[in-house]
Each structure stands twice: as structure tokens, then as C-alpha cells.
Design a protein around this motif. Structure first.
Motif, PDB file in Angstrom:
ATOM      1  N   LYS A 104       0.774  -1.316   0.132  1.00 28.34           N
ATOM      2  CA  LYS A 104      -0.162  -0.105   0.121  1.00 28.34           C
ATOM      3  C   LYS A 104       0.657   1.146   0.065  1.00 28.34           C
ATOM      4  O   LYS A 104       0.484   2.389  -0.383  1.00 28.34           O
ATOM      5  CB  LYS A 104      -0.921  -0.024   1.434  1.00 28.34           C
ATOM      6  CG  LYS A 104      -2.029  -1.181   1.083  1.00 28.34           C
ATOM      7  CD  LYS A 104      -2.692  -1.120   2.458  1.00 28.34           C
ATOM      8  CE  LYS A 104      -4.046  -2.366   2.321  1.00 28.34           C
ATOM      9  NZ  LYS A 104      -4.674  -2.253   3.690  1.00 28.34           N
ATOM     10  N   ASP A 108       1.486   0.570  -7.499  1.00 24.49           N
ATOM     11  CA  ASP A 108       1.628  -0.741  -8.314  1.00 24.49           C
ATOM     12  C   ASP A 108       1.393  -0.684  -9.665  1.00 24.49           C
ATOM     13  O   ASP A 108       0.188  -0.679  -9.969  1.00 24.49           O
ATOM     14  CB  ASP A 108       1.162  -1.720  -7.352  1.00 24.49           C
ATOM     15  CG  ASP A 108       1.413  -3.129  -7.932  1.00 24.49           C
ATOM     16  OD1 ASP A 108       2.191  -3.164  -8.878  1.00 24.49           O
ATOM     17  OD2 ASP A 108       0.683  -3.751  -7.465  1.00 24.49           O
ATOM     18  N   GLY A 111       0.465  -5.167 -11.688  1.00 24.10           N
ATOM     19  CA  GLY A 111      -0.748  -5.818 -11.712  1.00 24.10           C
ATOM     20  C   GLY A 111      -1.252  -6.377 -12.882  1.00 24.10           C
ATOM     21  O   GLY A 111      -1.523  -5.441 -14.049  1.00 24.10           O
ATOM     22  N   THR A 113      -4.324  -8.131 -13.050  1.00 25.65           N
ATOM     23  CA  THR A 113      -5.442  -8.426 -12.871  1.00 25.65           C
ATOM     24  C   THR A 113      -6.472  -7.275 -12.327  1.00 25.65           C
ATOM     25  O   THR A 113      -5.832  -6.285 -11.575  1.00 25.65           O
ATOM     26  CB  THR A 113      -5.818  -9.617 -11.523  1.00 25.65           C
ATOM     27  OG1 THR A 113      -4.893  -9.283 -10.531  1.00 25.65           O
ATOM     28  CG2 THR A 113      -4.912 -10.705 -12.219  1.00 25.65           C
ATOM     29  N   PHE A 115      -8.484  -4.812  -9.913  1.00 25.08           N
ATOM     30  CA  PHE A 115      -8.209  -4.393  -8.550  1.00 25.08           C
ATOM     31  C   PHE A 115      -9.554  -5.290  -7.629  1.00 25.08           C
ATOM     32  O   PHE A 115     -10.582  -5.208  -7.946  1.00 25.08           O
ATOM     33  CB  PHE A 115      -8.671  -3.060  -8.219  1.00 25.08           C
ATOM     34  CG  PHE A 115      -8.232  -2.413  -7.071  1.00 25.08           C
ATOM     35  CD1 PHE A 115      -7.114  -2.940  -6.376  1.00 25.08           C
ATOM     36  CD2 PHE A 115      -8.968  -1.253  -6.485  1.00 25.08           C
ATOM     37  CE1 PHE A 115      -6.970  -2.219  -5.059  1.00 25.08           C
ATOM     38  CE2 PHE A 115      -8.647  -0.455  -5.318  1.00 25.08           C
ATOM     39  CZ  PHE A 115      -7.628  -1.150  -4.670  1.00 25.08           C
ATOM     40  N   SER A 116      -8.809  -5.845  -6.337  1.00 22.77           N
ATOM     41  CA  SER A 116      -9.846  -6.628  -5.571  1.00 22.77           C
ATOM     42  C   SER A 116     -11.163  -5.754  -4.913  1.00 22.77           C
ATOM     43  O   SER A 116     -12.095  -6.505  -4.741  1.00 22.77           O
ATOM     44  CB  SER A 116      -9.142  -7.239  -4.596  1.00 22.77           C
ATOM     45  OG  SER A 116      -8.394  -6.357  -3.595  1.00 22.77           O
ATOM     46  N   ASN A 117     -10.844  -4.687  -4.823  1.00 22.78           N
ATOM     47  CA  ASN A 117     -12.129  -3.816  -4.427  1.00 22.78           C
ATOM     48  C   ASN A 117     -13.307  -3.714  -5.567  1.00 22.78           C
ATOM     49  O   ASN A 117     -14.540  -3.516  -4.952  1.00 22.78           O
ATOM     50  CB  ASN A 117     -11.535  -2.338  -4.168  1.00 22.78           C
ATOM     51  CG  ASN A 117     -10.677  -2.070  -3.095  1.00 22.78           C
ATOM     52  OD1 ASN A 117     -10.220  -3.138  -2.332  1.00 22.78           O
ATOM     53  ND2 ASN A 117     -10.331  -0.927  -2.722  1.00 22.78           N
ATOM     54  N   TYR A 371     -12.740   0.296 -16.049  1.00 23.33           N
ATOM     55  CA  TYR A 371     -11.415   0.113 -16.721  1.00 23.33           C
ATOM     56  C   TYR A 371     -11.190   1.091 -17.994  1.00 23.33           C
ATOM     57  O   TYR A 371     -10.069   1.472 -18.368  1.00 23.33           O
ATOM     58  CB  TYR A 371     -10.896  -1.247 -16.984  1.00 23.33           C
ATOM     59  CG  TYR A 371     -10.341  -1.852 -15.534  1.00 23.33           C
ATOM     60  CD1 TYR A 371      -9.109  -1.129 -14.837  1.00 23.33           C
ATOM     61  CD2 TYR A 371     -11.058  -2.780 -14.820  1.00 23.33           C
ATOM     62  CE1 TYR A 371      -8.813  -1.474 -13.802  1.00 23.33           C
ATOM     63  CE2 TYR A 371     -10.620  -3.250 -13.571  1.00 23.33           C
ATOM     64  CZ  TYR A 371      -9.443  -2.629 -13.214  1.00 23.33           C
ATOM     65  OH  TYR A 371      -8.894  -2.960 -11.896  1.00 23.33           O
ATOM     66  N   SER A 449      -4.506  -1.529 -13.363  1.00 25.85           N
ATOM     67  CA  SER A 449      -5.497  -2.331 -12.798  1.00 25.85           C
ATOM     68  C   SER A 449      -5.321  -2.007 -11.342  1.00 25.85           C
ATOM     69  O   SER A 449      -6.569  -1.982 -10.505  1.00 25.85           O
ATOM     70  CB  SER A 449      -5.615  -3.620 -13.211  1.00 25.85           C
ATOM     71  OG  SER A 449      -4.510  -4.240 -12.408  1.00 25.85           O
ATOM     72  N   GLN A 450      -4.478  -1.624 -11.038  1.00 25.70           N
ATOM     73  CA  GLN A 450      -4.209  -1.497  -9.196  1.00 25.70           C
ATOM     74  C   GLN A 450      -4.021  -0.062  -8.631  1.00 25.70           C
ATOM     75  O   GLN A 450      -4.038   0.237  -7.459  1.00 25.70           O
ATOM     76  CB  GLN A 450      -3.048  -2.463  -8.637  1.00 25.70           C
ATOM     77  CG  GLN A 450      -2.962  -3.868  -9.181  1.00 25.70           C
ATOM     78  CD  GLN A 450      -4.191  -4.497  -8.677  1.00 25.70           C
ATOM     79  OE1 GLN A 450      -4.470  -4.316  -7.608  1.00 25.70           O
ATOM     80  NE2 GLN A 450      -4.577  -5.471  -9.310  1.00 25.70           N
ATOM     81  N   ALA A 451      -4.162   1.050  -9.393  1.00 26.45           N
ATOM     82  CA  ALA A 451      -3.917   2.255  -9.067  1.00 26.45           C
ATOM     83  C   ALA A 451      -4.924   3.010  -9.421  1.00 26.45           C
ATOM     84  O   ALA A 451      -5.760   3.012 -10.400  1.00 26.45           O
ATOM     85  CB  ALA A 451      -2.630   2.885  -9.889  1.00 26.45           C
ATOM     86  N   ASP A 452      -5.347   4.238  -8.558  1.00 30.65           N
ATOM     87  CA  ASP A 452      -6.336   4.931  -8.864  1.00 30.65           C
ATOM     88  C   ASP A 452      -5.983   6.107  -9.559  1.00 30.65           C
ATOM     89  O   ASP A 452      -4.891   6.113  -9.881  1.00 30.65           O
ATOM     90  CB  ASP A 452      -7.152   5.686  -7.638  1.00 30.65           C
ATOM     91  CG  ASP A 452      -6.147   6.299  -6.529  1.00 30.65           C
ATOM     92  OD1 ASP A 452      -4.965   6.873  -6.905  1.00 30.65           O
ATOM     93  OD2 ASP A 452      -6.186   6.137  -5.293  1.00 30.65           O
TER      94      ASP A 452
END
Length: 468
Positions: A104, A108, A111, A113, A115-117, A371, A449-452
Motif C-alpha cells: 500500500k 503498483d 498488476g 488482474t 483491483f480486488s475492491n 477500466y 489495474s491496481q492504481a487509482d
């Protein structure tokens, strides 16, 4: 001798270090062969207008860094380091070290895949409870070797409109296991496999482990060069061609339907099989891209199709499937049984219900909306903050961009990875995707995929500053 010329810049860096660094780049860039003799100390000193001691120190540094070796009475010779082994280990250890809570702290971009959220936990929990209420303890026992029949029927009906029989579908634990199972069933020592250049590192590892002879074909904007492919086929008897037909990992390229049809014809003429890894084809943002897999165009049973739900859904679920030609159906099924007997029964039943109730389609539609926005933003930030420092082709879908560093004489992707890591930004260097790792030192993959939004902009700015 011209390639050895160094333009010394004023500063604090000693000349011998600049010379050693330049020769390293010649070696890594295949401009010096492994074992090629380096110029004599005297001749290089004259060329660069430095004293002999400077060259002696440069050669000593190259030897110390593993880039050269000396033969007594003969001179100094170039030595190509296996940067893939050493860097692959370094890259893996970095990601392991900062996994979990520490991740965190980083932006990142590695990734692959979603984002798990974004995963619909409440919805999937309802499905799991419904399966347990319906099936009880039976939901927890091993299924038949092919996989849960209900899931295979749902895949046949929803994704293939019943054009593929459920008995021809084999449930596996993700695409990586699918590649492994196929390789064990089909590929023997010294069989020839053709792959895209660059390609998915997991597939390269499997083919190397099977001791296959791996040939590479450079990938273009719409797939591999078909003419080069046919020339290669005329000279080599190949067993199979491994391809990622949509948003290829790492380049993001997608095959045109025309090229797919030409490659299918080549497969029939030259008697080889196509292993199609259908990667992220759900995430098409550019409406001009039409979805037609190699498998859907296959009239001669030449395609072994692999699809992972883990990549697009949730990695922890570990479910995918493959469809094999009739010729290899039994051997591939036996290979699966010998590998792990059965994939999670509960998750198979839950995924089956999730698809049947239309929740899968709803989830994918929502994911595409989220996405597509990130894709547009990332492209905007790349052009704004990296500008002419890099070049890339917009893939039109998927979860990443593949960039070529234009100032490759100054910074390569491994150096960029290390410097970005120090500033809490993670990227994936291109060296991991090539049979000969040095071929990828000018490239890196950046995923969104993992970054806002804020993290994307901040991370790309940092990369831009490093590349200045």
C-alpha cells in the motif's frame, strides 16, 4: 572500433566508469558477442584519448561486474551475463518483500488482474451460500476429472452458444496450469515451439522446463508477421504455436481476423497446433476491435483453447478451462488427472451459478466501464508526462501499456525499475518476456489495474522525471 567511442561528459563520473558502462551496453545490446575479444589497452586508450591506466581500470571493473574475463597473454574478452536469471530473482524477491500491507506504500503498475475492491464480494457470498444450501456436503467433495458438469454446460451455453460440447471442456486451475497440462501432454524433449516475441514469461518457463526448442516471431500491431512465420515453417518442423490473441501480454497487441485465418491455414498446411491463450478479451474498449477467437474460426480442429476466469474475476478463485482437439483430448485429460485430480468443487459450483444467474455478464459490463475510464486516463498521462521519452501503441483494451524507452542509451528498463522502486513506484521490465533477456532492456510494461487516478498521475510523473 567506432562502436567503442565514448563521448565523455563533464562531471564527477570517472572516465573508466563511463567506458565500462558503455561496453556493458554494447554487450547487453548484442553489439558485442559473448566471448568476443575487446580492443587492446593501448589501441582503446589511443581511440578515446585517455591513458592506459584508465582502460586497465575499466577492464578490471568489467571483470568485477561479470562482463569480461581475461586470458593470460591473450587479452580481455566480453562475457554476456545471464541477466534473466539474476534479475528475475531480484524482481520476484522485491515483489515478495513488499507484498501485503507494505504494498500500500507503493504505486503498483505491475498488476495483471482487476483491483480486488471491484470484486462483488456480497454478490458472490450470496451465490456461495445458495450452493451450500442447495448441495450441502456434496459441494465440498471432488468432482469428476473433467470438472463440475453444471459449470461445463454453462460455459458451453453462455460462452460458446452450444457450438462446443460440454464433454470437450476441461476445467483447470487457471491459464498457467492449462499451459502446463498441454505441454506435458504434447511437448517432448527437443520438440519445436514457436512463441511471440515478446511473450508471457510463465509460458516461456513451461516450454523451457519441457526442454523444447523455442523459436520466436516478433509481434506486430496486428499479430506476428505471417510471411516470416511461413519461412520459419519451411525450415523447421514445429509442434505448436503459442499465442495470446487479444491484448497480448506484454505488448497489448491484438490479432486481426485476417491474420488469424492465415495462421489457421498455415497450421493445416504445415501440420502444427495453435495454443490460444484467450487473455483479457472481455475488456475491449475500442469498438473497432471485433471478438473472434482462433478457436471460433477453427474448421480443422487445430486450436487448443485456454481461458482463465482468474485473470478477469479474482486470482484466488483459480478456475479456467481448456478445449482440446479430438486428437489430444484423452492425453490432455490424463495429464490433468496426473497433475491435481480436481479443481475446487465449491468454487466450480459457485461460478456455475454466478454465470447462470447473469451476474457474470453484469460484473464484466461494470468492469469494462471502470477500466475504460482508467485506460483513457493512463493514455493521457503517458502522453502528457512521458512525451517523446517513450513510444507505444494504444492497445484498445486490456489492463496495461507496453512502452519503449527512446533514450535507451541513458536508462534501460532494469535501471528504471530500480530507480522507480526507490521512489515507491513499481513497473515490470521487458527483460522478463524474452527468450534472450537483453532483447527487452528498452521496454517496460505499465499496468493500470491496481492504481487509482491520483496514483496513476503521480506514478507516471515520477517515471518521467527518472527518464529525463
Amino acid at each position: 572500433m567506432d562502436k567503442y567511442y565514448v563521448d565523455f561528459k563533464e562531471g564527477e563520473i570517472p572516465k573508466y566508469i563511463t567506458i565500462a558502462k558503455h561496453i556493458k551496453k554494447l554487450i547487453d545490446g548484442n553489439k558485442l558477442e559473448d566471448g568476443e575479444k575487446l580492443p587492446s589497452i593501448r589501441s582503446l586508450a589511443i581511440l578515446l584519448e585517455v591513458n592506459n591506466v584508465t582502460i586497465v581500470n575499466a577492464y578490471k571493473k568489467l571483470q568485477g561486474d561479470g562482463y569480461a574475463f581475461q586470458k593470460m597473454g591473450s587479452g580481455t574478452y566480453a562475457k554476456r551475463k545471464d541477466i534473466n536469471k539474476s534479475f528475475k530473482k531480484e524482481y520476484s524477491e522485491v515483489l515478495k518483500k513488499i507484498a501485503g500491507e507494505r504494498l500500500k506504500e507503493y504505486i503498483d503498475f505491475t498488476g495483471e488482474t482487476p483491483f480486488s475492491n471491484f470484486f462483488p464480494v456480497a454478490s458472490f457470498k450470496d451465490v456461495l451460500n445458495e450452493v451450500l444450501d442447495r448441495d450441502g456436503a456434496e459441494a465440498l467433495v471432488y468432482q469428476e476429472a473433467l470438472g463440475y458438469e453444471g459449470l461445463r454446460k454453462s460455459i458451453s451455453e453462455v460462452f460458446w452458444q452450444d457450438r462446443v460440447h460440454s464433454d470437450d471442456i476441461l476445467i483447470v486451475s487457471g491459464a498457467q496450469q492449462g499451459i502446463d497440462i498441454i505441454s506435458k501432454a504434447l511437448i517432448n524433449n527437443n520438440d519445436t515451439v514457436v512463441v511471440e516475441k515478446p511473450t508471457y514469461s510463465g509460458a516461456l518457463s513451461v516450454f523451457k522446463w519441457r526442454r523444447a526448442d523455442i523459436l520466436e516471431l516478433p509481434i506486430e500491431k496486428d499479430g506476428v508477421d505471417v510471411e516470416k512465420f511461413e519461412k520459419l515453417l519451411k525450415k523447421n518442423k514445429i509442434k505448436c504455436f503459442y499465442t495470446m490473441s487479444y491484448f497480448q501480454n506484454p505488448t497489448g497487441m491484438t490479432y486481426s481476423i485476417e491474420k488469424k485465418e492465415k495462421i489457421l491455414r498455415l497450421a493445416e498446411i504445415y501440420d502444427f497446433y495453435i495454443i490460444e491463450d484467450d487473455y483479457l478479451s472481455e475488456l475491449i474498449y475500442d469498438e473497432s476491435i471485433e471478438y473472434k477467437s482462433f478457436k471460433s474460426l477453427d474448421k480443422n480442429d487445430r486450436v487448443i483453447y485456454i481461458k482463465s476466469f482468474s485473470k478477469i474475476f479474482l486470482p484466488g478463485i483459480r478456475i479456467g478451462y481448456l478445449i482440446a482437439p479430438l486428437k489430444f483430448k484423452e492425453s490432455i485429460q490424463n495429464s490433468k488427472v496426473n497433475t491435481d485430480i480436481s479443481t475446487s468443487s465449491l468454487m466450480q459450483r459457485a461460478l456455475d451459478l454466478y454465470i447462470k444467474e447473469g451476474r457474470w455478464k453484469e460484473y464484466i459490463n461494470n468492469l469494462k466501464l471502470v477500466y475504460k475510464e482508467r485506460y483513457i486516463l493512463m493514455e493521457k498521462y503517458l502522453r502528457k508526462y512521458l512525451g517523446d521519452k517513450v513510444s507505444f501503441i494504444s492497445p484498445g483494451g486490456g489492463l496495461h501499456f507496453y512502452l519503449k524507452i527512446n533514450n535507451s542509451n541513458e536508462v534501460d528498463s532494469i535501471e528504471l525499475f530500480r530507480k522507480a522502486k526507490e521512489k515507491k513506484v513499481l513497473i515490470t521490465p521487458g527483460t522478463l518476456f524474452y527468450k534472450v533477456p537483453s532483447d527487452g532492456r528498452e521496454y517496460f510494461r505499465i499496468g493500470f489495474s491496481q492504481a487509482d487516478e491520483n496514483s496513476m498521475e503521480k506514478g507516471v510523473k515520477i517515471i518521467g522525471n527518472i527518464l529525463e
